[in-house]
Structure formats: structure tokens, C-alpha cells
Design an enzyme around this catalytic site. Sequence first.
Site, PDB file in Angstrom:
ATOM      1  N   GLU A   1       0.867  -1.179   0.000  1.00  0.00           N
ATOM      2  CA  GLU A   1       0.000   0.000   0.000  1.00  0.00           C
ATOM      3  C   GLU A   1       0.902   1.227   0.000  1.00  0.00           C
ATOM      4  OE1 GLU A   1      -3.511  -0.210   2.818  1.00  0.00           O
ATOM      5  OE2 GLU A   1      -2.263  -1.848   3.578  1.00  0.00           O
TER       6      GLU A   1
ATOM      7  N   ARG B   1       5.306 -13.777   9.237  1.00  0.00           N
ATOM      8  CA  ARG B   1       5.852 -12.409   9.263  1.00  0.00           C
ATOM      9  C   ARG B   1       7.243 -12.411   9.890  1.00  0.00           C
ATOM     10  NH1 ARG B   1       2.068  -7.831   9.432  1.00  0.00           N
ATOM     11  NH2 ARG B   1       3.677  -6.684  10.501  1.00  0.00           N
TER      12      ARG B   1
ATOM     13  N   LYS C   1       2.873   1.956  10.841  1.00  0.00           N
ATOM     14  CA  LYS C   1       2.907   3.300  10.252  1.00  0.00           C
ATOM     15  C   LYS C   1       2.422   4.339  11.261  1.00  0.00           C
ATOM     16  CE  LYS C   1       1.908   1.097   5.885  1.00  0.00           C
ATOM     17  NZ  LYS C   1       0.850   0.606   5.022  1.00  0.00           N
TER      18      LYS C   1
END
Length: 755
Positions: A266, A481, A491
Site C-alpha cells: 500500500e 511475518r 505506520k
Amino acid sequence: EALELFTSIGLSEAKARETLRNGALSALLRQAVLQARSALGSTLDKATGTLLYNAAARLRDPKHLGFLVGYIAGRRILTDLQLSAALEYLRSHPLEPLDTVDFERACGVGVRVTPEQIEEAVEAVISKHRAELLAERYHFNMGLLMGEARSRLRWADGKTIKNEVDLQVLHLLGPKTEADLEKKPKAAKARPAPAEKQKADVVENGEVGTETQSLLEQLRGEALKFHKPGENYKTEGYVVTPNTMALLKQHLAITGGQVRTRFPPEPNGILHIGHAKAINFNFGYAKANGGVCFLRYDDTNPEKEEEKYFTAIREMVEWLGYQPYAVTHASDYFDQLYIWALELIRRGQAYVCHQKVEEIKGHNPPPSPWRDRPVEESLLLFEDMRKGKFGEGEATLRMKLVMEDGKMDPVAYRVKFTPHHRTGDKWCIYPTYDYTHCLCDSIEHITHSLCTKEFQARRSSYFWLCNALDVYCPVQWEYGRLNLLYTVVSKRKIIRLVETGAVRDWDDPRLFTLTALRRRGFPPEAINNFCARVGVTVAQATMEPHLLEACAREVLNEQAPRAMAVLEPLKVTITNFPGPKALEVLVPNFPADENRGFHKVPFKSTVYIEETDFREEVDKGYKRLAPGQPVGLRHAGYVIAVQNVIKDASGHVIELEVTCTKSDASEKPKAFIHWVSEPLVCEVRLYERLFLHKNPEDPSEVPGGFLSDLNPDSLRVVHNAMVDSSVLSARPFDKFQFERLGYFSVDPDSKEGKV
């Protein structure tokens, strides 16, 4: 009744009870046993029972159970080898009707291997290895003979082959002697010499040496048990429809059987160390298998996206050494996605809903009262959404499905009156991840849609949506992950750190974003090697930062030329300096390999050393400069001895007066120290961990929240450090090893006159 049924086919009571705990398996096994009994009578032998159990346990598609049991009960599938071949055939041919002739040929139905054929095959294999057998006798690997004989007679009984091998070996070698009974000594593993070992472990071309398989080796071919392009249907859980095989045939015609992956970030933040694993996995898997990887921006949230993120993401992908096959955007496909949304409504698989966002949040929201509204009504309302007749949050398009995690009817489209950076004001409805992702994969004919484990709950919706629209359906594969301790990567939290002034920006070297790691001086090869060492795991990996630092040191040891720098300078005047002019000293760029060149540094009567390399009082074990204790100057060929200590008014040592002697004319000193002369004055930033605790986001470890866990000593700025003049022409991101201090990188803040 079920327990008796299962024990009657030879299962132990414990195994039968364990089977009963698995509802799906026990239902299939019951069906199989009852079908076999109707053909063979109530008593089934143990061999048949074992075949029935394995068929029920290993069959992917239950609709073929009756077909398979018919062959077992009819004594046409008699061995586990045949059963395995039958299961593989059914997995590879998911559509009805099955070609029974082809099936029987693939499973060895009706093939009878005679004792004479077995004898001949074993004889041929033993003849081939006769010399080694006579030399090694019973220490020879008999499994090799078995394997080769079985490969010649695929459907032969394994026990019969083993008996024949034993018989013919005995005939050739005779009975075992005492020497044959002794254990074969294990071959000693050759240990590399220290220099070889060091060289082997060094990182080259982004691949790790002996300690770890390179990422490409871990990802190549069969290593991951992934499906081959076009064989999507062989994957567990993949849904096969009447159109699947035709769509796969079209897909193969377009891709030519090439592996295709994609990295779909993204563009609303900067990539971090976790993304490095995703980049390596997606681009690496394609590269290792001769395929291609797309860089696709998932740009479906226009209010959060900025051009700087698009640029930084591509920069980081290329910095890690990968070139995208194509750079695409989800927005490239907005028109097609809209057409498919209309089709989904027409097929009765989507509807316009007016529940508020807060109403449908969580795992147990009330069902939508608009779920069964007429198709025509949803089509008109969806058109109204597109024309901007609904406000944000007043209407959504939802898909009719229940996901693995229990989430019902995920949203496909929502209203957002935000101009898009690429499409401008064309759209005021934007698709969601759940709707967009699998369809973009389908459009780009992705073969392996690789994503992190948290997306496993969306796998069924991924398959459902492609099949609901009758379009090519890729396969989603999940991996674990990669997380690091002593940091935050979200973020939102990085923005908080920037806003509060805890860090300067997304590329502050104390962060673990990729731009920050580059600025800190981490080579891209080191990050790729770190990902290789973590490995392609399904489990989540949480690693210590020092493991990443170790990878950086390995690469920098080979790549960063040496220089001399003094962080806390102490002036040293050599009173008997040999000559009026400066001498030139040759310093090797890489002391371990002088073939890699030298650089010159001036040596004058005034030099600077580290303040900590001088003491007035000598402690036990202290070997550096002190009155009465000389030291050597690295690379200069001189030893200096203190004659006079000059102090300021407060008693602080500000200068030393020393004499020098050539190294070969004086006693060998206890230590050699680094120094600079005619230096370049520069600013040096010394970084430590940003957080004090391993898990700054864990309330049990840091009750006050991550902002309360900041390390006050995470940055120390040395304003007047001195570096030798060899770094004068260095550019931002050039790296050096300052002797006896560590690795340093030229910061982009550098400008003319100030490094």
C-alpha cells in the site's frame, strides 16, 4: 457401533477412538467400510481395512470415495503403492467424468509382476554394481539395489523384491564374516582451515555462504512444495468448478507456464524490515524458478496515499537488487473491477447495504436487513453510489459469503469523496482489499499469491470471488511475518515518533524502515542475507537486532575500506619529527588483502589521537599511551613516547609533547593506536537502540506505552570529530570502517565543506 465397525477392519481400539474424534474422517471411513462390506461380506481382512482407512484419510475430494472403494473392494487396487498412484491421479484430474482406462493404467490395475520378472530385474541391478559389492561386501548400501529394482518394476511387491535381493547377494558374497559385522567407520568431515572458513561465510552477490542456504536455494523448484503453474487444483483447499480446467488452460496459454508473483504494497507508508522478507520471498521465488514478479501498488485508499511513498517503495525494491517485471497499480483495473462488481450483483452474489461501519465491525455483527434485496434494486443503488448520490458511510456493496474467521459479507466497495492521485475525480467509490486483491492477481495471471499468515482467514474469500465471477483463480500461499525486537514498525506509531520529535523522519537511522537502514549504512546484501537466515518459515519469526547487525558486519568487512578517525581528539606534538615537511603514509584499504589497494594519509609533527588512548596513571592491563609506556602509531612505522603533559587551568589534559622513534629501531610497544594528521573535521552521529525494552508495544513490559520507553542515549552527536583525508571525496551512503571504532556511512545531510 462405529467403534466396532472400525476395529473390525483391523484398527486398534486407540486408533479407532482417535478416528472417531475426527467427524469428517469417521463419516468417510464408515461410508467406505459399509460399501466394501456390501461387496465382500461382513468380514474384511486387515490389508483391505488398511487400504480403506488410507483412502478415507488421504482423499482430497470425497466425491471420488465410492469410485475408489469400488476398486479396493473389487481387489483391483491391492497395494499402498497403487493406492498412492490412484490418489495422485484423482488429485490431478478433478473433473468428471474420469477416464477409467487412463486411471487403471496410471494405477497399475491388472498388472501382474511374475517371480521370474523380479529375479531378472534384481539380477540386472546386482550385475551393474558387482564390482562395488565385491569390494565393500555387506557394507554396500543395499537400499540402492532395492530402489533400482523397484524403479524397473513399479508395481512389484516390495517385500518380494527385498527377499530376492537378499537371496542373490548371499549367493554372490556368501555368509557374513566377522569383518562384515563390524560397523563401518564414519568418514571424518573435513574441517576448513580458519581462513577458508572465514571466506566461505562471507556474503557474496546477495547470497550467504556455507552457514545458510541462499534464499534462491531455499525457494528453488520443489523446495517449498508449491504447485506448478497450471496445477492450481492440486493445492489443498483449492475450489474446482466446471470451468476451472478451461480457465487454467487459457492461463497457461498466456503465461507459457511461467511462474508469476507480485509484491503488492500500500503506498501509504515506507517499507520496513518485515517488507524486506516479502520482497525477497516474492521476487526471489520468481527469480529462483525462472519467473517474473510484478510490483503492484494497492492504491485503493486515496486519502492516505502520497507520491513520496510510491517513489520510496520502488527505490527500496531496486536497492535490494530486484527489478520488477512491470510496475502496475490496482487503479489500472478500476474499470474492469467495476464491471465485475455489476456482474457479481447480477449473479445474486452481492448487494447494496446501508448498515453503518460501526454496526458491521467485530466478529458478531447483526445480519444485514438488505441481504436479500432484489438484484435490480442493488444494481440501481450501486449506480447511485457511483454517481455520488450517497454520502460516505451511507451505502456499501457487500459480497455474500462467510469468511474463515466468521466475518460475514465483507465489503467490496465504499463511498469516498477523495480525488485519486492517478484517476482524479473519476471515481467516488473505491474497492476494498478483499475485493481488489484476488481479482488483480487474476488479471495479471499471478501463479503464486504469496502473503503473510494473517491473510490466511481471507483465503476462502479469495477463491470464492474468482469462482463466483468465473475468472482464472490463482493460489494464495501464506508465510510467517518477520518482526524485530526493540522497535516498532506500524505506520501509525512511526508517525507518532516523528510528530513528537523522538525521531527526525521515516529514514531516521534508529528506525527499522528500509530507508532508515540504508541511511544507517546497512548494505542491501546484508538485509537479503538476514532474510535468508530467517528462512522461508510459516511460523512468525521475531528476531534480535544483533542478528541483522551480524549480517551487516559480514558484508561490510569485505566492502568497507578502512580509514582512521578520532572522535575525541587529543593534540600530540612530535618534538623530534624527522624533517620539515609532512611524510606520506600508505594505508591499506583492506589490511587482510593488500592487493585491494592503498590510500595515502599525511603524517606531520602534529597528530591527534583518541583522548581515551592516553592515561597519566597506568592501571594493570592498560597497554596504551602513558608516561613511561610508549605506543606505536598504526601504519606510520613510528613509536611515540610521552615527554610532557600540557593541561588547561582546570587540570584537563589538552596536549601531549612526545618524541618518536622508528619502529624497527625501538622495542616493540605493547599496543598500536590510530591517529590522524591534517584531518578533515566532521560531524559523527553515534546510534544506539531507540527503545529500552525488547517489546516496547507490550503493555505488560511497558505499561506507559511505547513513547515512554525511549532510550535517552539513542543518539550522541560528536560535532568536531576528525577523519583522515582519504574520505574527502566520499558521497552519501559510502561506507568505511574507522579502525578500532566501527562501521560508518556518509549521511545524506553532508554538504560541501561539512561531512
